[in-house]
Motif scaffolding. Structure first.
Motif, PDB file in Angstrom:
ATOM      1  N   ARG A 106      13.026   2.978   3.290  1.00  0.00           N
ATOM      2  CA  ARG A 106      12.066   1.875   3.228  1.00  0.00           C
ATOM      3  C   ARG A 106      12.347   0.854   4.334  1.00  0.00           C
ATOM      4  NH1 ARG A 106      12.162   2.636  -2.662  1.00  0.00           N
ATOM      5  NH2 ARG A 106      13.843   1.104  -2.913  1.00  0.00           N
ATOM      6  N   GLU A 107      13.623   0.580   4.593  1.00  0.00           N
ATOM      7  CA  GLU A 107      13.960  -0.365   5.656  1.00  0.00           C
ATOM      8  C   GLU A 107      13.569   0.199   7.030  1.00  0.00           C
ATOM      9  OE1 GLU A 107      17.926  -1.840   5.468  1.00  0.00           O
ATOM     10  OE2 GLU A 107      17.699  -2.629   3.430  1.00  0.00           O
ATOM     11  N   ALA A 108      13.725   1.501   7.197  1.00  0.00           N
ATOM     12  CA  ALA A 108      13.309   2.131   8.455  1.00  0.00           C
ATOM     13  C   ALA A 108      11.799   2.016   8.632  1.00  0.00           C
ATOM     14  CB  ALA A 108      13.732   3.596   8.466  1.00  0.00           C
ATOM     15  N   PHE A 109      11.063   2.163   7.550  1.00  0.00           N
ATOM     16  CA  PHE A 109       9.597   2.054   7.579  1.00  0.00           C
ATOM     17  C   PHE A 109       9.165   0.653   8.004  1.00  0.00           C
ATOM     18  CE2 PHE A 109       5.572   1.171   5.318  1.00  0.00           C
ATOM     19  CZ  PHE A 109       4.792   2.207   5.794  1.00  0.00           C
ATOM     20  N   VAL A 110       9.806  -0.365   7.445  1.00  0.00           N
ATOM     21  CA  VAL A 110       9.477  -1.755   7.774  1.00  0.00           C
ATOM     22  C   VAL A 110       9.679  -2.035   9.256  1.00  0.00           C
ATOM     23  CG1 VAL A 110      10.270  -4.141   7.495  1.00  0.00           C
ATOM     24  CG2 VAL A 110       9.948  -2.707   5.501  1.00  0.00           C
ATOM     25  N   ASN A 111      10.715  -1.449   9.842  1.00  0.00           N
ATOM     26  CA  ASN A 111      11.103  -1.775  11.212  1.00  0.00           C
ATOM     27  C   ASN A 111      10.699  -0.730  12.242  1.00  0.00           C
ATOM     28  OD1 ASN A 111      12.952  -4.321  10.835  1.00  0.00           O
ATOM     29  ND2 ASN A 111      13.592  -2.912   9.224  1.00  0.00           N
ATOM     30  N   ASP A 112       9.957   0.294  11.818  1.00  0.00           N
ATOM     31  CA  ASP A 112       9.521   1.351  12.724  1.00  0.00           C
ATOM     32  C   ASP A 112       8.514   0.786  13.732  1.00  0.00           C
ATOM     33  OD1 ASP A 112       8.504   3.573  14.017  1.00  0.00           O
ATOM     34  OD2 ASP A 112       8.269   4.771  12.199  1.00  0.00           O
ATOM     35  N   PRO A 113       8.796   0.823  15.040  1.00  0.00           N
ATOM     36  CA  PRO A 113       7.879   0.277  16.037  1.00  0.00           C
ATOM     37  C   PRO A 113       6.472   0.872  15.969  1.00  0.00           C
ATOM     38  CG  PRO A 113       9.997   0.786  17.034  1.00  0.00           C
ATOM     39  CD  PRO A 113      10.032   1.361  15.647  1.00  0.00           C
ATOM     40  N   VAL A 114       6.366   2.123  15.532  1.00  0.00           N
ATOM     41  CA  VAL A 114       5.043   2.753  15.433  1.00  0.00           C
ATOM     42  C   VAL A 114       4.198   2.058  14.375  1.00  0.00           C
ATOM     43  CG1 VAL A 114       3.827   4.907  14.911  1.00  0.00           C
ATOM     44  CG2 VAL A 114       5.949   4.970  16.225  1.00  0.00           C
ATOM     45  N   ASN A 115       4.841   1.450  13.395  1.00  0.00           N
ATOM     46  CA  ASN A 115       4.122   0.785  12.312  1.00  0.00           C
ATOM     47  C   ASN A 115       3.964  -0.711  12.559  1.00  0.00           C
ATOM     48  OD1 ASN A 115       2.761   0.840   9.808  1.00  0.00           O
ATOM     49  ND2 ASN A 115       4.606   0.289   8.686  1.00  0.00           N
TER      50      ASN A 115
ATOM     51  N   TRP B  63       0.850  -1.199   0.000  1.00  0.00           N
ATOM     52  CA  TRP B  63       0.000   0.000   0.000  1.00  0.00           C
ATOM     53  C   TRP B  63       0.883   1.245   0.000  1.00  0.00           C
ATOM     54  CZ3 TRP B  63      -1.245   4.448   2.599  1.00  0.00           C
ATOM     55  CH2 TRP B  63      -2.533   4.961   2.447  1.00  0.00           C
ATOM     56  N   ALA B  64       1.907   1.238   0.846  1.00  0.00           N
ATOM     57  CA  ALA B  64       2.815   2.382   0.927  1.00  0.00           C
ATOM     58  C   ALA B  64       3.602   2.553  -0.369  1.00  0.00           C
ATOM     59  CB  ALA B  64       3.773   2.210   2.109  1.00  0.00           C
ATOM     60  N   TRP B  65       3.991   1.440  -0.971  1.00  0.00           N
ATOM     61  CA  TRP B  65       4.772   1.491  -2.215  1.00  0.00           C
ATOM     62  C   TRP B  65       4.022   2.281  -3.284  1.00  0.00           C
ATOM     63  CZ3 TRP B  65       9.537   0.012  -3.994  1.00  0.00           C
ATOM     64  CH2 TRP B  65       9.695  -0.103  -5.375  1.00  0.00           C
ATOM     65  N   GLU B  66       2.748   2.014  -3.418  1.00  0.00           N
ATOM     66  CA  GLU B  66       1.943   2.660  -4.456  1.00  0.00           C
ATOM     67  C   GLU B  66       1.636   4.119  -4.141  1.00  0.00           C
ATOM     68  OE1 GLU B  66      -1.498   0.173  -4.755  1.00  0.00           O
ATOM     69  OE2 GLU B  66      -0.553  -1.116  -6.256  1.00  0.00           O
ATOM     70  N   ARG B  67       1.920   4.553  -2.916  1.00  0.00           N
ATOM     71  CA  ARG B  67       1.557   5.910  -2.501  1.00  0.00           C
ATOM     72  C   ARG B  67       2.781   6.734  -2.084  1.00  0.00           C
ATOM     73  NH1 ARG B  67      -1.916   2.118  -2.050  1.00  0.00           N
ATOM     74  NH2 ARG B  67      -4.154   2.464  -2.474  1.00  0.00           N
ATOM     75  N   GLY B  68       3.913   6.382  -2.663  1.00  0.00           N
ATOM     76  CA  GLY B  68       5.092   7.203  -2.455  1.00  0.00           C
ATOM     77  C   GLY B  68       6.350   6.481  -2.057  1.00  0.00           C
ATOM     78  N   ALA B  69       6.234   5.302  -1.440  1.00  0.00           N
ATOM     79  CA  ALA B  69       7.421   4.605  -0.953  1.00  0.00           C
ATOM     80  C   ALA B  69       8.320   4.120  -2.089  1.00  0.00           C
ATOM     81  CB  ALA B  69       7.021   3.423  -0.070  1.00  0.00           C
ATOM     82  N   SER B  70       7.757   3.993  -3.290  1.00  0.00           N
ATOM     83  CA  SER B  70       8.577   3.564  -4.434  1.00  0.00           C
ATOM     84  C   SER B  70       9.657   4.593  -4.758  1.00  0.00           C
ATOM     85  CB  SER B  70       7.702   3.327  -5.665  1.00  0.00           C
ATOM     86  OG  SER B  70       7.002   4.512  -6.021  1.00  0.00           O
ATOM     87  N   ASP B  71       9.465   5.844  -4.313  1.00  0.00           N
ATOM     88  CA  ASP B  71      10.446   6.898  -4.573  1.00  0.00           C
ATOM     89  C   ASP B  71      11.438   7.086  -3.429  1.00  0.00           C
ATOM     90  OD1 ASP B  71       9.278   7.501  -7.048  1.00  0.00           O
ATOM     91  OD2 ASP B  71       7.834   8.867  -6.139  1.00  0.00           O
ATOM     92  N   TRP B  72      11.265   6.351  -2.351  1.00  0.00           N
ATOM     93  CA  TRP B  72      12.143   6.504  -1.201  1.00  0.00           C
ATOM     94  C   TRP B  72      13.494   5.840  -1.459  1.00  0.00           C
ATOM     95  CZ3 TRP B  72       8.428   4.506   3.216  1.00  0.00           C
ATOM     96  CH2 TRP B  72       7.382   5.423   3.369  1.00  0.00           C
ATOM     97  N   SER B  73      14.463   6.204  -0.606  1.00  0.00           N
ATOM     98  CA  SER B  73      15.742   5.503  -0.607  1.00  0.00           C
ATOM     99  C   SER B  73      15.548   4.138   0.052  1.00  0.00           C
ATOM    100  CB  SER B  73      16.782   6.293   0.182  1.00  0.00           C
ATOM    101  OG  SER B  73      16.441   6.308   1.567  1.00  0.00           O
ATOM    102  N   ARG B  74      16.477   3.241  -0.203  1.00  0.00           N
ATOM    103  CA  ARG B  74      16.420   1.912   0.406  1.00  0.00           C
ATOM    104  C   ARG B  74      16.450   2.019   1.928  1.00  0.00           C
ATOM    105  NH1 ARG B  74      17.355  -3.186  -1.667  1.00  0.00           N
ATOM    106  NH2 ARG B  74      17.111  -4.757  -0.004  1.00  0.00           N
ATOM    107  N   ASP B  75      17.261   2.909   2.480  1.00  0.00           N
ATOM    108  CA  ASP B  75      17.353   3.075   3.930  1.00  0.00           C
ATOM    109  C   ASP B  75      16.019   3.516   4.521  1.00  0.00           C
ATOM    110  OD1 ASP B  75      19.953   2.275   4.034  1.00  0.00           O
ATOM    111  OD2 ASP B  75      20.812   4.293   4.183  1.00  0.00           O
TER     112      ASP B  75
END
Length: 241
Positions: free
Chosen positions: A167-176, A153-165
């Motif tokens: 995106r990895e922070a997003f995956v491991n963010d405790p808030v998420n 869901w995030a990929w289609e709404r902007g995460a595809s333009d993020w840096s690899r770092d």
């Protein structure tokens, strides 16, 4: 009494069926509940599995397709999306052998967790109250760590333009991250709150979803954003800026 010859013939007959059964049961449901069709990149690597004759049967048994894998393989679930774009599995950035899943389980358990061994890397038991149902979970194997905002869901709404770092922070963010029943996490899939909300705790879930969307500056459609704000307003929760 069944003769030895008859038993031998039956055994030969059953052994002859095994290749046919393997040919029919082409879908592998892994121990984590993922349904791998032959076009899944994890198909050959999945050794411990329950076989199903087709994807529908696997899904009906409570399984789910891996992120980025469609039923037929003709086109991906999310164009250009691959789970590997967000890193390979859970991260252990501080190098203490407890990855993000383990740390999420430790942080959210109402009691002290128990580890698999003295190295204290893998959590096996604790006490988690599912925000999706209010049920108490005690076996870590029954717990999925849900990404509140799904990766596809995030990929289609902007995460595809993020840096690899990022995106990895997003995956491991405790808030998420949220410990929930595996079955509900699978039923949610990659859907946003306009298509899926939990049976309990809807208000807190939607408010948290909206918070993460804003923090990471994701760009839902105007319809999706209106739906998020409307649900939050109905709950009487003031959306954070």
């Amino acid at each position: 009494m069944v003769s030895v010859r008859c038993r031998s013939l039956v055994a030969v007959f059953l052994l002859g069926l095994i290749p046919a059964l393997d040919a029919v049961a082409t879908i592998k449901q892994s121990s984590s509940g993922l349904c791998h069709p032959p076009h899944s990149p994890w198909y050959e690597r999945t050794r411990d599995f329950t076989p199903y004759p087709d994807v529908d049967a696997c899904l009906a048994a409570g399984g789910r397709l891996p992120d980025g894998i469609s039923r037929s393989g003709d086109e991906p679930v999310s164009k250009g999306y691959q789970r590997s774009e967000f890193g390979h599995g859970w991260d252990d950035r501080d190098g203490d052998c407890q990855d993000s899943r383990a740390e999420a389980l430790i942080a959210t358990s109402a009691t002290r967790v128990r580890f698999a061994d003295e190295r204290r890397c893998r959590v096996v038991t604790g006490r988690w109250i599912s925000p999706f149902t209010g049920n108490v979970l005690q076996n870590a194997g029954d717990v999925d760590i849900d990404h509140v905002v799904p990766l596809a869901w995030a990929w289609e709404r902007g995460a595809s333009d993020w840096s690899r770092d990022r995106r990895e922070a997003f995956v491991n963010d405790p808030v998420n991250l949220m410990p929930v029943e595996a079955s509900l996490n699978r039923s949610k899939g990659a859907r946003g709150p306009d298509q899926w909300v939990p049976p309990a705790g809807r208000c807190q879930y939607v408010a948290r979803f909206l918070r993460i969307v804003k923090v990471y500056k994701l760009a839902p459609s105007s319809r999706e954003m209106d739906n998020l704000r409307r649900q939050v307003a109905q709950c009487g929760i003031r959306a954070s800026r």
